[in-house]
Design an enzyme around this catalytic site. Sequence first.
Site, PDB file in Angstrom:
ATOM      1  N   ARG A  67      -4.822 -24.620  59.439  1.00  0.00           N
ATOM      2  CA  ARG A  67      -3.585 -24.822  58.667  1.00  0.00           C
ATOM      3  C   ARG A  67      -2.679 -23.599  58.713  1.00  0.00           C
ATOM      4  NH1 ARG A  67      -7.700 -27.198  56.248  1.00  0.00           N
ATOM      5  NH2 ARG A  67      -8.087 -25.449  54.877  1.00  0.00           N
ATOM      6  N   GLU A 104     -20.774 -18.914  52.494  1.00  0.00           N
ATOM      7  CA  GLU A 104     -21.771 -19.147  51.449  1.00  0.00           C
ATOM      8  C   GLU A 104     -23.183 -19.169  52.082  1.00  0.00           C
ATOM      9  OE1 GLU A 104     -20.641 -22.535  49.262  1.00  0.00           O
ATOM     10  OE2 GLU A 104     -22.293 -22.347  47.816  1.00  0.00           O
TER      11      GLU A 104
END
Length: 179
Positions: A67, A104
């Site tokens: 994006r 993560e």
Amino acid sequence: MSVTAEALSVKLKSIIRDVPDFPKKGIIFKDITPLLADHAAFTELVQAFAAAYKNAGVTKVLGIEARGFLLAAPIALALGAGLVPVRKKGKLPYKTVAASYALEYGTDTLEMHADAVKPGEKVLVVDDVLATGGTAAAVCELVEKLGGKVAGVAMLIELEFLKGRAKLGDRDIVSLIKY
Ligand code: AMP
């Protein structure tokens, strides 16, 4: 924040769509596609970033896959600068430099063409969302590895509760919308 910046933030917030539990449970995904589809709002956001950096001597604007590409391209044109794509590992055809950063679970790697930024060039790093800051910090390191100078980090959205700014040290950061 000035009155106009505040008004722009309120307007852009009203157009961005929250998608809960995408791409996984617990994440509220900030979907900017309604904003990209709105010519007036898209123009205003590009102009806001261009105004913030018009005197910064920026010669390259870096867009982070995917994006970030969509925002970086019009900002580069508005600033009279070149555009550089920063991509996920293995996508760029020529010689690359790479930086890895923690996710993560595990790590991810971003790459840029080795000749995309010349020593001394002033670079603006652009993406849609500043979350934990790991992505933007890795891209800033790539720029500096090539001898470039990070003139700024332009993020449409900043998720302040994730404290991404802390990973970017004293680099200049402009975010138009904060949550
Ligand atoms: P981070 O490295 O944690 O700052 O994550 C930034 C990257 O993840 C950006 O490229 C964003 O596009 C994406 N991202 C992180 N959180 C969100 C979110 N809530 N909505 C949309 N994109 C996100």
